[in-house]
Scaffold this motif. Structure first.
Motif, PDB file in Angstrom:
ATOM      1  N   VAL A 214      39.961  39.100  33.590  1.00 25.22           N
ATOM      2  CA  VAL A 214      40.804  39.865  34.504  1.00 25.22           C
ATOM      3  C   VAL A 214      41.660  38.924  35.343  1.00 25.22           C
ATOM      4  CG1 VAL A 214      40.774  41.367  36.539  1.00 25.22           C
ATOM      5  CG2 VAL A 214      39.311  41.899  34.571  1.00 25.22           C
ATOM      6  N   GLN A 215      41.072  37.867  35.861  1.00 28.28           N
ATOM      7  CA  GLN A 215      41.844  36.928  36.665  1.00 28.28           C
ATOM      8  C   GLN A 215      42.979  36.293  35.862  1.00 28.28           C
ATOM      9  OE1 GLN A 215      41.625  36.098  40.112  1.00 28.28           O
ATOM     10  NE2 GLN A 215      40.552  38.068  39.932  1.00 28.28           N
ATOM     11  N   ARG A 216      42.720  36.015  34.591  1.00 30.96           N
ATOM     12  CA  ARG A 216      43.747  35.357  33.769  1.00 30.96           C
ATOM     13  C   ARG A 216      44.817  36.316  33.260  1.00 30.96           C
ATOM     14  NH1 ARG A 216      39.253  33.683  30.889  1.00 30.96           N
ATOM     15  NH2 ARG A 216      40.076  34.735  29.033  1.00 30.96           N
ATOM     16  N   ASN A 217      44.461  37.566  33.027  1.00 30.83           N
ATOM     17  CA  ASN A 217      45.329  38.435  32.243  1.00 30.83           C
ATOM     18  C   ASN A 217      45.813  39.704  32.909  1.00 30.83           C
ATOM     19  OD1 ASN A 217      45.414  37.166  29.445  1.00 30.83           O
ATOM     20  ND2 ASN A 217      43.197  37.245  29.788  1.00 30.83           N
ATOM     21  N   ILE A 218      45.236  40.110  34.017  1.00 35.46           N
ATOM     22  CA  ILE A 218      45.558  41.440  34.530  1.00 35.46           C
ATOM     23  C   ILE A 218      46.996  41.534  35.021  1.00 35.46           C
ATOM     24  CG2 ILE A 218      44.913  41.258  36.980  1.00 35.46           C
ATOM     25  CD1 ILE A 218      43.930  44.024  34.431  1.00 35.46           C
ATOM     26  N   SER A 219      47.617  40.417  35.345  1.00 33.18           N
ATOM     27  CA  SER A 219      49.031  40.456  35.744  1.00 33.18           C
ATOM     28  C   SER A 219      49.910  40.992  34.628  1.00 33.18           C
ATOM     29  CB  SER A 219      49.503  39.060  36.154  1.00 33.18           C
ATOM     30  OG  SER A 219      48.835  38.611  37.309  1.00 33.18           O
ATOM     31  N   ALA A 220      49.524  40.756  33.387  1.00 36.92           N
ATOM     32  CA  ALA A 220      50.300  41.266  32.252  1.00 36.92           C
ATOM     33  C   ALA A 220      50.300  42.783  32.207  1.00 36.92           C
ATOM     34  CB  ALA A 220      49.749  40.703  30.942  1.00 36.92           C
ATOM     35  N   PHE A 221      49.326  43.418  32.862  1.00 37.17           N
ATOM     36  CA  PHE A 221      49.221  44.878  32.904  1.00 37.17           C
ATOM     37  C   PHE A 221      49.730  45.428  34.245  1.00 37.17           C
ATOM     38  CE2 PHE A 221      46.071  43.222  30.019  1.00 37.17           C
ATOM     39  CZ  PHE A 221      46.063  44.089  28.939  1.00 37.17           C
ATOM     40  N   ASP A 222      50.414  44.588  35.030  1.00 36.98           N
ATOM     41  CA  ASP A 222      50.916  44.935  36.368  1.00 36.98           C
ATOM     42  C   ASP A 222      49.812  45.002  37.407  1.00 36.98           C
ATOM     43  OD1 ASP A 222      53.452  45.092  35.240  1.00 36.98           O
ATOM     44  OD2 ASP A 222      53.346  47.260  34.963  1.00 36.98           O
ATOM     45  N   GLY A 223      48.664  44.393  37.122  1.00 36.21           N
ATOM     46  CA  GLY A 223      47.574  44.387  38.084  1.00 36.21           C
ATOM     47  C   GLY A 223      47.603  43.162  38.969  1.00 36.21           C
ATOM     48  N   ASP A 224      46.999  43.292  40.145  1.00 33.07           N
ATOM     49  CA  ASP A 224      46.958  42.206  41.133  1.00 33.07           C
ATOM     50  C   ASP A 224      45.615  41.485  41.027  1.00 33.07           C
ATOM     51  OD1 ASP A 224      46.994  40.537  43.302  1.00 33.07           O
ATOM     52  OD2 ASP A 224      47.413  42.101  44.788  1.00 33.07           O
ATOM     53  N   PRO A 225      45.586  40.255  40.540  1.00 31.93           N
ATOM     54  CA  PRO A 225      44.312  39.533  40.425  1.00 31.93           C
ATOM     55  C   PRO A 225      43.686  39.200  41.772  1.00 31.93           C
ATOM     56  CG  PRO A 225      46.143  38.070  39.940  1.00 31.93           C
ATOM     57  CD  PRO A 225      46.726  39.443  40.063  1.00 31.93           C
ATOM     58  N   ASP A 226      44.441  39.381  42.866  1.00 32.44           N
ATOM     59  CA  ASP A 226      43.911  39.132  44.202  1.00 32.44           C
ATOM     60  C   ASP A 226      43.439  40.406  44.891  1.00 32.44           C
ATOM     61  OD1 ASP A 226      44.396  36.349  44.100  1.00 32.44           O
ATOM     62  OD2 ASP A 226      46.508  36.692  44.569  1.00 32.44           O
ATOM     63  N   ASN A 227      43.395  41.511  44.146  1.00 34.62           N
ATOM     64  CA  ASN A 227      42.912  42.779  44.699  1.00 34.62           C
ATOM     65  C   ASN A 227      42.066  43.492  43.644  1.00 34.62           C
ATOM     66  OD1 ASN A 227      42.418  45.012  46.260  1.00 34.62           O
ATOM     67  ND2 ASN A 227      44.514  45.815  46.171  1.00 34.62           N
ATOM     68  N   VAL A 228      40.888  42.937  43.396  1.00 31.94           N
ATOM     69  CA  VAL A 228      39.981  43.447  42.367  1.00 31.94           C
ATOM     70  C   VAL A 228      38.743  44.032  43.037  1.00 31.94           C
ATOM     71  CG1 VAL A 228      38.536  42.846  40.384  1.00 31.94           C
ATOM     72  CG2 VAL A 228      40.796  41.782  40.660  1.00 31.94           C
ATOM     73  N   THR A 229      38.438  45.278  42.702  1.00 33.58           N
ATOM     74  CA  THR A 229      37.223  45.942  43.190  1.00 33.58           C
ATOM     75  C   THR A 229      36.242  46.073  42.039  1.00 33.58           C
ATOM     76  OG1 THR A 229      38.448  47.214  44.843  1.00 33.58           O
ATOM     77  CG2 THR A 229      36.272  48.039  44.220  1.00 33.58           C
ATOM     78  N   LEU A 230      35.071  45.526  42.210  1.00 27.50           N
ATOM     79  CA  LEU A 230      34.008  45.612  41.202  1.00 27.50           C
ATOM     80  C   LEU A 230      33.107  46.786  41.559  1.00 27.50           C
ATOM     81  CD1 LEU A 230      32.760  44.203  38.701  1.00 27.50           C
ATOM     82  CD2 LEU A 230      31.323  42.914  40.297  1.00 27.50           C
ATOM     83  N   PHE A 231      32.866  47.686  40.583  1.00 27.77           N
ATOM     84  CA  PHE A 231      31.988  48.815  40.884  1.00 27.77           C
ATOM     85  C   PHE A 231      31.130  49.159  39.680  1.00 27.77           C
ATOM     86  CE2 PHE A 231      35.384  50.897  38.739  1.00 27.77           C
ATOM     87  CZ  PHE A 231      35.227  52.281  38.636  1.00 27.77           C
ATOM     88  N   GLY A 232      29.941  49.679  39.980  1.00 28.23           N
ATOM     89  CA  GLY A 232      29.014  50.021  38.917  1.00 28.23           C
ATOM     90  C   GLY A 232      27.933  50.949  39.418  1.00 28.23           C
ATOM     91  N   GLU A 233      27.240  51.584  38.468  1.00 29.37           N
ATOM     92  CA  GLU A 233      26.198  52.560  38.797  1.00 29.37           C
ATOM     93  C   GLU A 233      24.903  52.195  38.091  1.00 29.37           C
ATOM     94  OE1 GLU A 233      23.633  56.024  38.164  1.00 29.37           O
ATOM     95  OE2 GLU A 233      24.775  54.960  36.609  1.00 29.37           O
ATOM     96  N   SER A 234      23.783  52.399  38.765  1.00 29.59           N
ATOM     97  CA  SER A 234      22.454  52.127  38.222  1.00 29.59           C
ATOM     98  C   SER A 234      22.361  50.652  37.828  1.00 29.59           C
ATOM     99  CB  SER A 234      22.145  53.065  37.057  1.00 29.59           C
ATOM    100  OG  SER A 234      20.779  53.049  36.730  1.00 29.59           O
ATOM    101  N   ALA A 235      22.092  50.327  36.548  1.00 30.09           N
ATOM    102  CA  ALA A 235      22.084  48.917  36.157  1.00 30.09           C
ATOM    103  C   ALA A 235      23.425  48.264  36.460  1.00 30.09           C
ATOM    104  CB  ALA A 235      21.740  48.778  34.679  1.00 30.09           C
TER     105      ALA A 235
END
Length: 532
Positions: free
Chosen positions: A200-221
């Motif tokens: 994500v840090q290397r590539n998300i800019s190609a998808f118009d994403g901001d590598p400096d604004n990443v929210t990690l989320f998950g449920e259960s495990a």
């Protein structure tokens, strides 16, 4: 652990795309093409959302790469079609899974998926990265309820990915230690999660994403995994906010197991568990020959029927403390003032998971809280005599496993100066109200993703839809700014241990969502005393 390094695609290859990729230009409007560090991708557009699926973020962990840290994904030539999910990771599917897999499990599974708006006014959209649950033995990124389209429609990039589960993801053996004595060992599923975040840090800019604004989320495990990422020195700086849904907060699902030594509670080491699995398959020794034999086992033999129903198998370790990626239990790290270094949104459902014993009476149900606390426990858990002894045992087990540890995590983050927003999800779909007395484990997920149509189909009601719209809006707001509040939503105050206010997603639906002083405070205080 070998950190995956990016590979550069020559600018010339991009410039001559019309020659190199003759069919790309004819489908440009319907099927967007972009370039990442391993090659060009062509996704699909539907209802204003561009989806790119089945993208390798690491090499296939097969053959000699079984039980190794994820290696760089090989580059490809031409345009890779990214229109279908890849294989979910090898496992024995769980028949009653609330998020059934949408693809065939296989050992070659280290792929991810990205949803983005087809057209965006900005090139720096917030990014959310989803980690699925499944007890570290089940789960994948392909279930319909994990579709990221509704996030993309709100100008948020949604990334989901597969990580190795079961014995493929969590396995130790002396021969593996000898092969890589200075490396990161055993928790390969967590290594995959770190590799996906690095991607994500290397590539998300190609998808118009901001590598400096990443929210990690998950449920259960997945929520337990977020704790592992918050506390691992190898995951620092890879995300900037965290959401933990029914993910505990004190101990790992593995229960304090160590790589090479037994735990104080008597759990055998992960290496001993690996030796037991090898012996079950007539493999002895700790040398290269033994390791070659283990890697030659068919994937079905390694799985050996392992799933949520059989995960207590003595030949399966689960996650464990390896000393480099996982250095201690989350609670022990949080208590030192470390780990909680990002804004946090955390909570559980009001009928969450727990594993109580069968009990005969209320005394047995409340026995875990101690004999001297019995009267307080009755007042906290069953003041009106509404619940059966088994119901109360389930409530105690749920509070121990999910609810109170979530409160503990909120308090630890608050004490470290981070803004925290705590919740409890109590809403039950209208079609299930006669079957469930509360919101069961994982039932909030379709509301978070606003995929309730995929979960409830023709039984979906306007009330269900309204709750999904509200829940997702809070999650989107938090991903954007670290604050879930916005005009038109009930106010969600920053958590404070003294006021103990949480946002209660009401059993009666979105109109009654409100911030309240936690009505379970007395219950959770009793549980907290156990940990003290």
């Amino acid at each position: 652990m070998q950190l995956i390094q990016g590979k550069k695609i020559g600018i010339m290859a991009i410039c001559i795309a019309g020659t190199l990729f003759p069919y790309a230009s004819t489908m440009a409007q319907e099927s967007p093409t972009l370039v990442i560090d391993s090659g060009a991708l062509q996704g699909v557009v539907n209802d204003g959302v561009a989806a790119f699926k089945g993208i390798p973020y690491a090499a296939a962990p097969v053959g000699q790469l079984r039980w190794k840290a994820p290696q760089p994904a090989p580059a490809w030539k031409g345009v890779r079609q990214a229109d279908q999910y890849g294989h979910d990771c090898m496992q024995e599917p769980f028949p009653s899974d609330a998020a059934p897999l949408g693809s065939q499990p296989a050992e070659d599974c280290l792929v991810l998926n990205v949803w983005k708006p087809a057209h965006s006014a900005t090139k720096k959209l917030p990014v959310m990265v989803w980690i699925y649950g499944g007890g570290f033995v089940n789960g994948g990124s392909s279930p319909a309820v994990y579709d990221g389209s509704q996030f993309a429609k709100q100008d948020v990039i949604l990334v989901s990915f597969n990580y190795r589960v079961g014995r493929f993801g969590f396995f130790a053996h002396p021969a593996l230690t000898k092969e890589n004595p200075d490396g990161v060992l055993g928790n390969y599923g967590f290594m995959d999660q770190i590799a996906a975040l690095q991607w994500v840090q290397r590539n998300i800019s190609a998808f118009d994403g901001d590598p400096d604004n990443v929210t990690l989320f998950g449920e259960s495990a997945g929520g337990f995994s977020v704790h592992s990422m918050l506390t691992s020195p190898l995951a620092k700086g890879l995300f900037h906010k965290a959401i933990i849904q029914s993910g505990g907060g004190r101990t790992s699902i593995g229960g304090g197991r160590y790589l090479q030594s037994p735990s104080s509670s008597g759990l055998p080491s992960a290496e001993d568990v690996g030796m037991a699995f090898a012996a079950k398959n007539q493999i002895s020794g700790t040398d290269e020959k033994a390791l070659a034999a283990l890697r030659a086992l068919p994937a079905e033999t390694v799985t050996d029927g392992l799933n949520m129903m059989t995960m207590n198998d003595p030949t399966y370790s689960g996650p464990f403390i390896d000393g480099k990626l996982v250095t201690a239990e989350p609670q022990d790290i949080y208590r030192t003032g470390e780990g909680m270094n990002v804004p946090l949104l955390v909570g559980a459902t009001d009928m969450d998971i727990g594993f109580p014993p069968l009990v005969k009476n209320m005394q047995e149900a409340l026995a875990p809280l101690g004999k001297t606390q019995y009267q307080k426990a009755v007042q906290a858990y069953n003041p009106d005599g509404t619940y059966s002894a088994q119901d109360v045992a389930q409530m105690v087990a749920s509070d121990q496993m999910m609810v109170e540890p979530g409160r503990f995590a909120a308090r630890m983050a608050t004490s470290q100066g981070q803004p925290v927003y705590a919740y409890r999800f109590a809403y039950v779909a209208d079609s299930m109200k006669t079957e469930w007395r509360g919101a069961q484990h994982a039932t909030e997920i379709p509301y978070v993703f606003n995929t309730v149509q995929a979960r409830y189909a023709d039984a979906l009601t306007a009330n269900d839809k309204a709750m999904a719209a509200q829940v997702q809006q809070y999650w989107v707001n938090f991903a954007r700014t670290g604050n879930p509040n916005a005009a038109g939503l009930p106010d969600w105050p920053v958590y404070d241990a003294k006021s103990d206010q949480i946002l209660l997603f009401s059993a009666n639906g979105a109109p009654e969502t409100a911030a309240v002083a936690d009505p379970w405070k007395a219950r959770l205080d009793l549980i907290e005393n156990l940990f003290k």
